[in-house]
Design a protein around this motif. Structure first.
Motif, PDB file in Angstrom:
ATOM      1  N   GLN A  47       5.836  12.714  11.461  1.00 49.24           N
ATOM      2  CA  GLN A  47       6.196  14.086  11.104  1.00 49.24           C
ATOM      3  C   GLN A  47       5.989  15.007  12.301  1.00 49.24           C
ATOM      4  N   PRO A  48       7.017  15.766  12.672  1.00 48.53           N
ATOM      5  CA  PRO A  48       6.865  16.684  13.795  1.00 48.53           C
ATOM      6  C   PRO A  48       6.010  17.904  13.454  1.00 48.53           C
ATOM      7  N   LYS A  49       5.972  18.291  12.181  1.00 48.70           N
ATOM      8  CA  LYS A  49       5.252  19.514  11.800  1.00 48.70           C
ATOM      9  C   LYS A  49       3.999  19.183  10.994  1.00 48.70           C
ATOM     10  N   SER A 181       5.182  11.662   4.583  1.00 53.72           N
ATOM     11  CA  SER A 181       5.612  10.311   4.918  1.00 53.72           C
ATOM     12  C   SER A 181       5.283   9.375   3.764  1.00 53.72           C
ATOM     13  N   PHE A 182       6.011   8.277   3.692  1.00 55.85           N
ATOM     14  CA  PHE A 182       5.797   7.349   2.580  1.00 55.85           C
ATOM     15  C   PHE A 182       6.151   5.938   3.025  1.00 55.85           C
ATOM     16  N   PHE A 183       5.877   4.981   2.139  1.00 58.39           N
ATOM     17  CA  PHE A 183       6.120   3.576   2.453  1.00 58.39           C
ATOM     18  C   PHE A 183       7.524   3.193   1.991  1.00 58.39           C
ATOM     19  N   SER A 188       9.319  -2.200   4.903  1.00 57.88           N
ATOM     20  CA  SER A 188       7.872  -2.443   4.920  1.00 57.88           C
ATOM     21  C   SER A 188       7.170  -1.626   5.993  1.00 57.88           C
ATOM     22  N   GLN A 189       7.515  -0.361   6.098  1.00 61.73           N
ATOM     23  CA  GLN A 189       6.776   0.496   7.030  1.00 61.73           C
ATOM     24  C   GLN A 189       6.730   1.933   6.514  1.00 61.73           C
ATOM     25  N   ILE A 190       5.798   2.682   7.100  1.00 62.66           N
ATOM     26  CA  ILE A 190       5.682   4.093   6.750  1.00 62.66           C
ATOM     27  C   ILE A 190       6.778   4.859   7.479  1.00 62.66           C
ATOM     28  N   VAL A 191       7.531   5.648   6.731  1.00 64.40           N
ATOM     29  CA  VAL A 191       8.599   6.422   7.353  1.00 64.40           C
ATOM     30  C   VAL A 191       8.392   7.902   7.044  1.00 64.40           C
ATOM     31  N   GLY A 192       8.955   8.737   7.882  1.00 70.75           N
ATOM     32  CA  GLY A 192       8.776  10.180   7.723  1.00 70.75           C
ATOM     33  C   GLY A 192      10.078  10.915   7.835  1.00 70.75           C
ATOM     34  N   LYS A 193      10.104  11.870   8.738  1.00 70.99           N
ATOM     35  CA  LYS A 193      11.240  12.776   8.842  1.00 70.99           C
ATOM     36  C   LYS A 193      12.556  12.042   9.120  1.00 70.99           C
ATOM     37  N   ASP A 194      12.466  10.891   9.816  1.00 71.65           N
ATOM     38  CA  ASP A 194      13.696  10.198  10.183  1.00 71.65           C
ATOM     39  C   ASP A 194      14.180   9.217   9.120  1.00 71.65           C
ATOM     40  N   ALA A 195      13.480   9.184   8.000  1.00 76.59           N
ATOM     41  CA  ALA A 195      13.893   8.261   6.935  1.00 76.59           C
ATOM     42  C   ALA A 195      15.297   8.625   6.473  1.00 76.59           C
ATOM     43  N   GLU A 246      20.452   2.617  -0.094  1.00 76.29           N
ATOM     44  CA  GLU A 246      20.982   3.393  -1.215  1.00 76.29           C
ATOM     45  C   GLU A 246      20.188   3.053  -2.474  1.00 76.29           C
ATOM     46  N   LEU A 247      19.563   4.096  -3.040  1.00 74.74           N
ATOM     47  CA  LEU A 247      18.745   3.925  -4.240  1.00 74.74           C
ATOM     48  C   LEU A 247      19.455   4.557  -5.422  1.00 74.74           C
ATOM     49  N   PHE A 248      19.206   4.029  -6.604  1.00 75.33           N
ATOM     50  CA  PHE A 248      19.824   4.626  -7.789  1.00 75.33           C
ATOM     51  C   PHE A 248      18.822   4.713  -8.936  1.00 75.33           C
ATOM     52  N   PHE A 249      19.271   5.296 -10.037  1.00 77.04           N
ATOM     53  CA  PHE A 249      18.412   5.585 -11.179  1.00 77.04           C
ATOM     54  C   PHE A 249      18.815   4.660 -12.334  1.00 77.04           C
TER      55      PHE A 249
END
Lengths: 419, 272
Positions: A47-49, A181-183, A188-195, A246-249
């Motif tokens: 995260q940049p901020k 950020s989240f997993f 299998s990694q922590i991602v943040g703003k660039d997710a 791509e995630l769905f509900f």
């Protein structure tokens, strides 16, 4: 975007309400002005901020009531958001109440729907939530999102029946990397703003209307309820295209029940829900949430004057665990058949209830993770309140619900003036 | 047990008439302390079959800072001296505005209490203990608002005297169970005519005076003597709460259904 678009339709009504003098019968205008800021206190390279919360907010609540007739209610937030660098208008609620018959209440429009017995744990309350607001220290009211729905409540003797039709889908506000950020289970990694996550909402068709029902009855001091739901998971618990993220509900049906009442000098509650994951009934698809049963038991009592203790024990049981395990591609994080979660709530009121010290703890002995929510609030006057609090996360693994949030610990301050 | 017992009310009337009929209060019938407190309990907490009022509370701290609680209150008795239901709708301050609070009160066990939080559309159960919890941050406890069972204390008639020109019984009450009770001793000045408490002194477990109640204004409304202005003052902290009852009406034939989850979630027009 939808929220903003619908607001345009309401604007003339809202402004019409504002120019009406406040002494007009049945009219009321209230709300609050708030400034809030929150900073990340842990290092997060994704995260940049470090500013997770920075906003000025005005909430206006307008209601107009006609004698023995309908009531119109609008709640709108005007928001300057420094963290997002945006000015937003959010129609939080906007509905009309009308009782065509003495034992029938109708509510049409954007409305928050809440039922069930959990304290920050939801089984039969399947309605949309904003978890980001919860994690960054906004007021608790922002955890709940409204649904665009028609609710009919019928009262037959001691029995209440609530029937809800939700033709317009509203999803939970979930972790997408923007502030927190989240997993990412796919990489299998922590991602943040660039997710980069693509959310595919259910198509807007009549057949996709969601339905919810509650039967409620009180037996003496005990409240008993049965619940049903047919619709979609409101969190994106299905992966349509792993390559594109791509995630769905997925489609979901829920059947459950709850009991709440006095026990052992306090209040106890019990709630169950069977989550039938309709697009993965056999449980052999690792890319769609499995069916499950969720169990909750809770107890709250006043331990001393102005000091209250609440505990909950929650279990989530995956129903087709063997099929899930057998079908899980190598490299993807596995899950346990049972997820156990304890919560603890401590509340101490001081100085004629102008000072509140509170702590809410989530702790999972199976995931080995935790989430702490300490807060101090002080009422300077009836109008002006300050809240200083923190959201602290941690866990043994990156892939668990709270463990993934480890780098998002934050401290926030809110100053609210109500009118 | 939903039948309304009006005998108690009739008795109350009879006593009220009797005490009026006797010209001099000195000649009033001799009654025991327990009986005085029973009548006081009924006179204060059970007048009429039901009641509606607008209640304004001023919470004033020792250094003069003032807070306001404004609410509409409905009360219905299921039995005279027995089970009761309360419904409270808050108008002020902003952070509790539109909240509704419902109480099902039972004679010999903790009341059931529900609170509806409109911003979350959430119905909560309140686990608060009747005896030790402050009502909305005021000097009144829940018990002061809805009454403490007469049988929970041992009563003794200390003396009879005049207070502000009224003939009163002075009764000392000590809790049968010290555990869980804030006071160790209470003195009540009960008006011989209306049987309303004109003054109360609460002594803490160390035996020191800490709370003083005073009935500042009494009015006869539809034949029921009513304390329309009252103060509870904590003499140890200097904090006090003044409660004014306005627009008091009795015997409105309120329906039982008003005191249910339906109206907790959607308060009826008569309280908004």
């Amino acid at each position: 975007m939808r929220r903003v678009a619908i607001l345009k339709l309401w604007t003339p009504i809202l402004l019409g309400g504002l120019v009406m003098p406040s002494h007009v019968q049945g009219f009321s205008l209230h709300g609050f002005v708030e400034v809030a800021g929150g900073l990340r206190v842990t290092e997060d390279s994704t995260q940049p901020k470090d500013l997770v919360l920075g906003e000025g907010r005005v909430q206006l609540e307008v209601s107009q009531e006609w004698k023995a007739g309908p009531r119109l209610f609008l709640k709108t937030d005007l928001l300057g958001d420094v963290a997002d660098e945006a000015v937003k208008v959010d129609l939080r609620e906007g509905y009309v109440d009308y009782s065509p018959l003495p034992n029938l209440d109708l509510r049409v429009g954007r409305q928050i729907i809440t039922w069930g017995t959990g304290d920050f744990l939801f089984i039969n309350d399947v309605f949309p939530k904003d978890y980001i607001s919860f994690f960054i220290g906004r007021q608790p009211q922002y955890l709940k999102l409204a649904s665009d729905a028609l609710k009919a409540s019928l009262f037959v003797g001691p029995l209440s029946v609530d029937l809800v039709a939700i033709p317009f889908f509203t999803d939970d506000t979930v972790l997408t990397g923007k502030r927190l950020s989240f997993f990412d289970g796919l990489t299998s990694q922590i991602v943040g703003k660039d997710a980069s996550i693509v959310l595919a909402k259910p198509p807007q068709t009549l057949a996709n209307t969601e339905w919810a029902v509650r039967l409620f009855r009180q037996f003496g001091s005990y409240e008993v309820a049965l619940y049903g739901f047919k619709g979609f998971f409101h969190s994106p618990l299905g992966v349509r295209d792993p390559g594109r993220h791509e995630l769905f509900f997925p489609e979901l049906a829920v059947y459950g029940g709850s009991v709440r009442g006095p026990a052992l000098g306090g209040i106890a509650n019990l709630e169950l829900g069977y989550y039938d994951s309709l697009e993965n009934r056999a449980g052999g698809n690792p890319f769609v949430e499995n069916s499950s049963i969720k169990y909750l038991v809770g107890y709250e009592r006043q331990a001393q004057t102005d000091f209250t203790v609440g505990v909950q024990y929650f279990v989530e049981q995956m129903l087709h665990f063997e099929s899930f395990k057998a079908s899980l591609p190598p490299g993807l994080p596995s899950r346990d058949e049972f997820r156990h979660l304890f919560t603890l709530r401590l509340t101490q009121l001081l100085r004629y209830q102008t000072v509140e010290l509170s702590l809410f703890v989530f702790f999972s002995p199976s995931d080995l993770d935790y989430y702490l929510r300490p807060a101090v609030s002080y009422k300077f006057t009836d109008q002006l309140t300050a809240v200083l609090g923190a959201n602290l996360f941690g866990g043994a693994k990156q892939s668990t619900a709270f463990g993934q949030l480890e780098a998002n610990d934050n401290v926030y301050l809110r100053l609210t003036y109500g009118f | 047990m939903r039948t309304r017992n009006t005998n108690g009310l009739g008795l109350l009337w009879l006593f009220a008439l009797l005490s009026l009929a006797i010209p001099s209060a000195e000649g009033a019938e001799k009654i025991g302390a327990e009986e005085v407190m029973k009548r006081a309990y009924l006179a204060e907490y059970y007048p009429g079959d039901d009641m509606k009022a607008k209640v304004l509370m001023r919470l004033v701290s020792g250094d003069g800072k003032e807070r306001i609680r404004e609410m509409s209150m409905l009360r219905k008795d299921l039995q005279e001296g027995g089970e009761q239901r309360y419904f409270i709708y808050f108008h002020r301050p902003p952070d509790v505005r539109e909240m509704t609070f419902m109480v099902w009160k039972y004679p010999r066990r903790n009341a059931d209490r529900w609170l509806f939080i409109p911003a979350l559309k959430l119905v909560r159960r309140i686990a608060a203990d009747d005896k030790r919890s402050s009502f909305v941050g005021s000097d009144f406890s829940y018990e002061d608002i809805s009454g403490r069972g007469v049988e929970e204390d041992v009563h003794q008639l200390v003396r009879e005297e005049r207070l502000d020109g009224r003939e009163v019984y002075v009764v000392e009450s000590r809790p049968r169970e010290a555990r869980g009770t804030e006071f160790s001793r209470k003195l009540s000045w009960i008006d011989k005519t209306t049987f309303l408490p004109l003054k109360e002194e609460y002594y803490d477990t160390r035996g020191d005076l800490y709370k003083v109640f005073s009935a500042d204004e009494l009015k006869e409304i539809q034949g029921f003597w009513t304390i329309t202005r009252r103060t509870m003052k904590n003499v140890q902290t200097g904090h006090r709460t003044e409660a004014t009852f306005q627009e008091v009406r009795y015997n409105l034939k309120l329906s039982d259904t008003l005191f249910t989850e339906r109206y907790l979630r959607a308060p009826p027009a008569e309280v908004r």
